[in-house]
Design an enzyme around this catalytic site. Structure first.
Site, PDB file in Angstrom:
ATOM      1  N   SER A   1      40.777  48.417  47.087  1.00 21.97           N
ATOM      2  CA  SER A   1      40.762  47.847  48.826  1.00 21.97           C
ATOM      3  C   SER A   1      40.731  48.645  49.677  1.00 21.97           C
ATOM      4  CB  SER A   1      41.383  46.868  48.652  1.00 21.97           C
ATOM      5  OG  SER A   1      41.701  45.901  49.931  1.00 21.97           O
TER       6      SER A   1
ATOM      7  N   TYR B   1      49.928  43.365  47.360  1.00 20.52           N
ATOM      8  CA  TYR B   1      48.563  43.647  46.930  1.00 20.52           C
ATOM      9  C   TYR B   1      48.028  45.388  47.905  1.00 20.52           C
ATOM     10  CZ  TYR B   1      43.464  42.750  46.961  1.00 20.52           C
ATOM     11  OH  TYR B   1      41.719  43.860  47.698  1.00 20.52           O
TER      12      TYR B   1
HETATM   13  P1  NAP Z   1      37.435  36.377  44.479  1.00 18.48           P
HETATM   14  O1  NAP Z   1      36.266  36.192  44.696  1.00 18.48           O
HETATM   15  O2  NAP Z   1      38.554  35.675  43.956  1.00 18.48           O
HETATM   16  O3  NAP Z   1      37.247  36.360  42.458  1.00 18.48           O
HETATM   17  C1  NAP Z   1      38.066  36.929  41.661  1.00 18.48           C
HETATM   18  C2  NAP Z   1      37.475  36.779  40.143  1.00 18.48           C
HETATM   19  O4  NAP Z   1      38.347  37.710  39.629  1.00 18.48           O
HETATM   20  C3  NAP Z   1      37.599  35.668  39.773  1.00 18.48           C
HETATM   21  O5  NAP Z   1      36.244  35.660  38.628  1.00 18.48           O
HETATM   22  C4  NAP Z   1      38.697  35.596  38.519  1.00 18.48           C
HETATM   23  O6  NAP Z   1      38.031  34.896  37.671  1.00 18.48           O
HETATM   24  C5  NAP Z   1      38.982  36.733  38.198  1.00 18.48           C
HETATM   25  N1  NAP Z   1      40.084  37.524  37.978  1.00 18.48           N
HETATM   26  C6  NAP Z   1      41.092  37.313  38.405  1.00 18.48           C
HETATM   27  N2  NAP Z   1      42.403  36.921  37.371  1.00 18.48           N
HETATM   28  C7  NAP Z   1      41.948  37.476  36.380  1.00 18.48           C
HETATM   29  C8  NAP Z   1      42.770  37.925  35.390  1.00 18.48           C
HETATM   30  N3  NAP Z   1      43.690  37.860  35.062  1.00 18.48           N
HETATM   31  N4  NAP Z   1      41.842  38.328  34.261  1.00 18.48           N
HETATM   32  C9  NAP Z   1      40.460  38.113  34.130  1.00 18.48           C
HETATM   33  N5  NAP Z   1      39.774  38.072  35.576  1.00 18.48           N
HETATM   34  C10 NAP Z   1      40.501  37.600  36.683  1.00 18.48           C
HETATM   35  O7  NAP Z   1      37.813  37.833  44.402  1.00 18.48           O
HETATM   36  P2  NAP Z   1      36.668  39.030  45.131  1.00 18.48           P
HETATM   37  O8  NAP Z   1      36.709  38.671  46.504  1.00 18.48           O
HETATM   38  O9  NAP Z   1      35.214  38.858  44.894  1.00 18.48           O
HETATM   39  O10 NAP Z   1      37.545  40.399  44.511  1.00 18.48           O
HETATM   40  C11 NAP Z   1      37.802  40.979  43.679  1.00 18.48           C
HETATM   41  C12 NAP Z   1      37.831  42.667  43.718  1.00 18.48           C
HETATM   42  O11 NAP Z   1      37.414  42.588  45.191  1.00 18.48           O
HETATM   43  C13 NAP Z   1      39.591  42.892  42.989  1.00 18.48           C
HETATM   44  O12 NAP Z   1      39.800  43.462  42.876  1.00 18.48           O
HETATM   45  C14 NAP Z   1      39.588  42.165  45.063  1.00 18.48           C
HETATM   46  O13 NAP Z   1      41.226  42.763  45.335  1.00 18.48           O
HETATM   47  C15 NAP Z   1      38.551  43.172  46.291  1.00 18.48           C
HETATM   48  N6  NAP Z   1      38.917  43.394  47.082  1.00 18.48           N
HETATM   49  C16 NAP Z   1      37.986  42.229  48.044  1.00 18.48           C
HETATM   50  C17 NAP Z   1      38.140  42.084  48.840  1.00 18.48           C
HETATM   51  C18 NAP Z   1      37.544  40.872  50.353  1.00 18.48           C
HETATM   52  O14 NAP Z   1      38.025  40.687  51.294  1.00 18.48           O
HETATM   53  N7  NAP Z   1      37.319  39.913  48.947  1.00 18.48           N
HETATM   54  C19 NAP Z   1      38.252  43.176  50.649  1.00 18.48           C
HETATM   55  C20 NAP Z   1      38.678  44.304  49.511  1.00 18.48           C
HETATM   56  C21 NAP Z   1      39.347  44.346  48.144  1.00 18.48           C
HETATM   57  P3  NAP Z   1      38.048  33.259  37.451  1.00 18.48           P
HETATM   58  O15 NAP Z   1      36.589  32.865  38.100  1.00 18.48           O
HETATM   59  O16 NAP Z   1      38.139  32.522  36.341  1.00 18.48           O
HETATM   60  O17 NAP Z   1      38.991  32.955  38.754  1.00 18.48           O
END
Ligand code: NAP
Length: 248
Positions: A143, A157
Site C-alpha cells: 500500500s 496497517y
Molecule cells: P476489500 O474490498 O475489503 O477486500 C478484502 C478481501 O480480503 C476480501 O475478499 C476478504 O474476504 C479478504 N480477507 C480479509 N481478511 C482475510 C483473511 N484473514 N483471510 C482471507 N481473506 C481475507 O479490500 P481491497 O480494498 O480490495 O484490498 C485488497 C488489498 O489491497 C489489501 O491488502 C489492502 O490492504 C490493499 N490496498 C487497498 C487500498 C484501497 O484503497 N482499497 C489501498 C492500498 C492497498 P471476504 O470477502 O470473505 O470478507
C-alpha cells in the site's frame, strides 16, 4: 505449462478484479475468501461464464491450518501452482496509536503480515526449482500507506505494509536463483469496500482532492499492474515496487 494462481481475498475489491483478469489471461484461479462465500462464488461464476476455470475456497490466511488446507486443495483441484497474489488485507477503525488495543494490533499483523508469509511459504514449497518445482511468481499487495504512514487513522496497517515491502525485498533475493520472482504493487486510494471497515465508507470521495490526478483508482487499475508483474513480460523484474496511486 498450465498457469495456476492462488489469490487471497479474491472475492471482492482488488482481488476480484485481479482474479477475473487472471482468468482472461489463461490462469486457472483459486479465489480465496474468509467469510463472504457469495461474493467469491460470484467471481467464479463470472470467470466460468467467460470460459475460464476457477474455484472458490475459504481460508483465514492468519490460520496456518487453513492456509495448508487451501494450498493442498489447490494441488489436487487445479494442479501445480505457478503464481501467488498475496492480496488479502484488513484495516480497523480510524484511530490514533494511543487508543490501539493489543487485540487490534495482533489481528492486523496476523492477517496482513503473518498470513502473507504463510501463503508465500506454501507457494515456495511448490514453485521453487530447489524444491523440484517449475518456478513461478509472487506479487504482494502492499500500500502507499507504507510510504505515508497513515497518521491518525491506521499507523498499524501502514506498518504492516512496511513489513510487506521488506518481505518483498528479502524474498526476491532469497528466491531469485530458484525461478521465483517476487514483486509488489502499492495501491493508492482505490474504490473498494475496505474504507467502510475503517469507519468511513465515503473516504474515497473525501480524499480524492489530495491525489495529484484528482480521482481515486479502480480495482482493475491495480489488477493490470499485478498481471504484468506476474507475466513473462516482467521476466527480469524482481524485488520491484509498482506505485499505482495517481501520483501520490
Ligand atoms: P476489500 O474490498 O475489503 O477486500 C478484502 C478481501 O480480503 C476480501 O475478499 C476478504 O474476504 C479478504 N480477507 C480479509 N481478511 C482475510 C483473511 N484473514 N483471510 C482471507 N481473506 C481475507 O479490500 P481491497 O480494498 O480490495 O484490498 C485488497 C488489498 O489491497 C489489501 O491488502 C489492502 O490492504 C490493499 N490496498 C487497498 C487500498 C484501497 O484503497 N482499497 C489501498 C492500498 C492497498 P471476504 O470477502 O470473505 O470478507
Amino acid at each position: 505449462m498450465a498457469k495456476v494462481m492462488v489469490i487471497t481475498g479474491g472475492g471482492r475489491g482488488i482481488g476480484a478484479a485481479t482474479a477475473c483478469l487472471a482468468a482472461q489471461k489463461g490462469y486457472a484461479v483459486c479465489v480465496n475468501y474468509r467469510q463472504n462465500e457469495a461474493a467469491a462464488r460470484a467471481v467464479v461464476t463470472q470467470i466460468e461464464q467467460q470460459g475460464g476455470r476457477a474455484i472458490a475456497l475459504p481460508a483465514d490466511i492468519s490460520s496456518e491450518a487453513d492456509v495448508m488446507h487451501l494450498f493442498n486443495t489447490v494441488d489436487t483441484q487445479l494442479g501445480p501452482l505457478t503464481a501467488l497474489v498475496n492480496n488479502a488485507g484488513i484495516i480497523d477503525q480510524q484511530s490514533r496509536v494511543e487508543d490501539f488495543t493489543v487485540e487490534r494490533l495482533n489481528k492486523i499483523f496476523a492477517t496482513n503480515v503473518v498470513g502473507s508469509f504463510l501463503c508465500a511459504r506454501e507457494a515456495i514449497k511448490r514453485m521453487s526449482t530447489k524444491n523440484g518445482g517449475a518456478g513461478g511468481a509472487i506479487v504482494n499487495v502492499s500500500s502507499g500507506a507504507s510510504r505515508a504512514g497513515s497518521p491518525n487513522a491506521y499507523v498499524d496497517y501502514a506498518a504492516s505494509k512496511g513489513a510487506i515491502d521488506t518481505m518483498t525485498i528479502g524474498l526476491s533475493k532469497e528466491l531469485a536463483a530458484e525461478g521465483i520472482r517476487v514483486n509488489a504493487v502499492r495501491p493508492g486510494f482505490i474504490d473498494t469496500d475496505i474504507h467502510a471497515d475503517g469507519g468511513e465508507p465515503n473516504r474515497v470521495e473525501r480524499v480524492k482532492s489530495f491525489v495529484p490526478m484528482k480521482r481515486v483508482g479502480q480495482p482493475h487499475e491495480i489488477a493490470t499492474a499485478i498481471l504484468w508483474l506476474l507475466s513473462d513480460e516482467a521476466s527480469y523484474t524482481t524485488g520491484a515496487f509498482v506505485d499505482v496511486a495517481g501520483g501520490l
